[in-house]
Write a protein that holds these residues in place. Structure first.
Motif, PDB file in Angstrom:
ATOM      1  N   VAL A  27      39.660 -29.232  38.267  1.00 25.14           N
ATOM      2  CA  VAL A  27      38.651 -28.186  38.312  1.00 25.14           C
ATOM      3  C   VAL A  27      39.261 -26.918  38.908  1.00 25.14           C
ATOM      4  N   ARG A  28      38.908 -25.795  38.312  1.00 20.70           N
ATOM      5  CA  ARG A  28      39.332 -24.493  38.838  1.00 20.70           C
ATOM      6  C   ARG A  28      38.183 -23.905  39.642  1.00 20.70           C
ATOM      7  N   LEU A  29      38.481 -23.505  40.878  1.00 18.40           N
ATOM      8  CA  LEU A  29      37.469 -23.033  41.812  1.00 18.40           C
ATOM      9  C   LEU A  29      37.862 -21.675  42.377  1.00 18.40           C
ATOM     10  N   ILE A  30      36.871 -20.933  42.835  1.00 23.74           N
ATOM     11  CA  ILE A  30      37.111 -19.726  43.628  1.00 23.74           C
ATOM     12  C   ILE A  30      36.808 -20.080  45.081  1.00 23.74           C
ATOM     13  N   ALA A  31      37.833 -19.983  45.928  1.00 22.01           N
ATOM     14  CA  ALA A  31      37.709 -20.334  47.340  1.00 22.01           C
ATOM     15  C   ALA A  31      37.534 -19.063  48.164  1.00 22.01           C
ATOM     16  N   PHE A  32      36.608 -19.106  49.120  1.00 24.48           N
ATOM     17  CA  PHE A  32      36.391 -17.992  50.042  1.00 24.48           C
ATOM     18  C   PHE A  32      36.895 -18.409  51.419  1.00 24.48           C
ATOM     19  N   ALA A  33      37.914 -17.725  51.892  1.00 25.34           N
ATOM     20  CA  ALA A  33      38.580 -18.121  53.134  1.00 25.34           C
ATOM     21  C   ALA A  33      38.087 -17.270  54.297  1.00 25.34           C
ATOM     22  N   PRO A  34      37.705 -17.923  55.413  1.00 21.72           N
ATOM     23  CA  PRO A  34      37.364 -17.162  56.615  1.00 21.72           C
ATOM     24  C   PRO A  34      38.630 -16.562  57.212  1.00 21.72           C
ATOM     25  N   PRO A  35      38.535 -15.557  58.086  1.00 24.98           N
ATOM     26  CA  PRO A  35      37.258 -15.058  58.633  1.00 24.98           C
ATOM     27  C   PRO A  35      36.589 -13.974  57.810  1.00 24.98           C
ATOM     28  N   VAL A  36      37.229 -13.487  56.733  1.00 24.69           N
ATOM     29  CA  VAL A  36      36.649 -12.346  56.012  1.00 24.69           C
ATOM     30  C   VAL A  36      36.239 -12.710  54.591  1.00 24.69           C
ATOM     31  N   LEU A  37      36.177 -14.001  54.279  1.00 29.32           N
ATOM     32  CA  LEU A  37      35.716 -14.473  52.980  1.00 29.32           C
ATOM     33  C   LEU A  37      36.520 -13.884  51.824  1.00 29.32           C
ATOM     34  N   ALA A  38      37.840 -13.820  52.013  1.00 25.04           N
ATOM     35  CA  ALA A  38      38.712 -13.327  50.951  1.00 25.04           C
ATOM     36  C   ALA A  38      38.786 -14.365  49.837  1.00 25.04           C
ATOM     37  N   PRO A  39      38.569 -13.969  48.569  1.00 22.85           N
ATOM     38  CA  PRO A  39      38.571 -14.936  47.470  1.00 22.85           C
ATOM     39  C   PRO A  39      39.978 -15.206  46.937  1.00 22.85           C
ATOM     40  N   ARG A  40      40.200 -16.452  46.524  1.00 19.55           N
ATOM     41  CA  ARG A  40      41.414 -16.795  45.798  1.00 19.55           C
ATOM     42  C   ARG A  40      41.105 -17.945  44.855  1.00 19.55           C
ATOM     43  N   THR A  41      41.906 -18.065  43.820  1.00 20.70           N
ATOM     44  CA  THR A  41      41.721 -19.139  42.848  1.00 20.70           C
ATOM     45  C   THR A  41      42.426 -20.392  43.329  1.00 20.70           C
ATOM     46  N   ARG A  42      41.761 -21.533  43.171  1.00 20.10           N
ATOM     47  CA  ARG A  42      42.341 -22.819  43.556  1.00 20.10           C
ATOM     48  C   ARG A  42      42.082 -23.822  42.433  1.00 20.10           C
ATOM     49  N   THR A  43      43.113 -24.588  42.089  1.00 19.64           N
ATOM     50  CA  THR A  43      42.958 -25.656  41.106  1.00 19.64           C
ATOM     51  C   THR A  43      43.147 -26.988  41.809  1.00 19.64           C
ATOM     52  N   GLU A  44      42.142 -27.855  41.706  1.00 17.89           N
ATOM     53  CA  GLU A  44      42.169 -29.151  42.373  1.00 17.89           C
ATOM     54  C   GLU A  44      42.031 -30.281  41.365  1.00 17.89           C
ATOM     55  N   GLN A  45      42.609 -31.413  41.722  1.00 20.74           N
ATOM     56  CA  GLN A  45      42.362 -32.640  40.978  1.00 20.74           C
ATOM     57  C   GLN A  45      41.679 -33.630  41.900  1.00 20.74           C
TER      58      GLN A  45
END
Length: 208
Positions: free
Chosen positions: A127-145
């Motif tokens: 699955v391809r997801l958009i991850a929001f990382a603290p502390p500023v909720l910066a988005p990045r793409t993540r692919t997980e199995q």
């Protein structure tokens, strides 16, 4: 409607990161999870409000942390706006070819399991997801199995508790995690411990 508290810590050195107090419940059209988080010193650390539809897709997401707010939903992939929490300034709509969102909250482990719905032990899905990382909720793409490695039923005091175990591989970094879910509650995961649970998990086991 399960209500409880997760304690959060760094999965590498176990440094405490705070607590997340939550309640969640399935409904006729999906599932909703609402939580507030505090830092180790008790300061406000943000909130999560996530609603899924019957297929596990995020129909509404609101995240708040570090003075920032994100609002998103599954629309043409996923679409979101990240803005200053107090003023709404600097908001810019973005879109990505992903299936859902993820982040540090245990809510996203439940949400992704619901979305993928592995039916048998050994079944795996990417699955391809958009991850929001603290502390500023910066988005990045993540692919997980996600691989369902076990499905067990534990009985105590006349009550049964179904527990699913997943292996999660981050295909971008090679990081591997194991998580244990029961219905709509995370029993254990790296960086997450269930400290309190007022009522049993809802019957939210992913179905094929």
């Amino acid at each position: 409607m399960p209500r409880g508290t997760y304690s959060l810590h760094d999965p590498h050195d176990r440094a405490p990161l705070g607590e997340e107090r939550f309640h969640c419940a399935p409904g006729p059209t999906g599932w909703r999870y609402v939580s507030t988080s505090t830092a180790p010193d008790g300061a406000d650390a943000g909130s999560v409000d996530l609603t899924l539809d019957a297929l596990g897709r995020p129909v509404r997401l609101e995240l708040r942390a570090g003075g920032w707010q994100v609002r998103g939903a599954a629309l043409d992939g996923v679409t979101w706006v990240r803005m200053a929490a107090k003023t709404g300034e600097d908001g810019q709509e973005r879109n990505a070819a992903a299936r859902a969102f993820t982040g540090d909250s245990p809510a996203f482990l439940i949400a992704t399991a619901r979305l993928l719905r592995p039916a048998t032990t050994g079944a795996a899905a990417r699955v391809r997801l958009i991850a929001f990382a603290p502390p500023v909720l910066a988005p990045r793409t993540r692919t997980e199995q996600w691989t369902l490695t076990g499905r067990d039923v534990h009985t105590a005091d006349g009550a049964s508790l179904a527990v699913d175990t997943y292996r999660i591989d981050d295909l971008d970094t090679g990081e591997r995690r194991t998580v244990h879910l029961s219905g709509d509650v995370v029993l254990a995961a790296p960086g997450v411990e269930l400290e309190e649970l007022d009522t049993p998990p809802s019957d939210f086991t992913p179905a094929g």
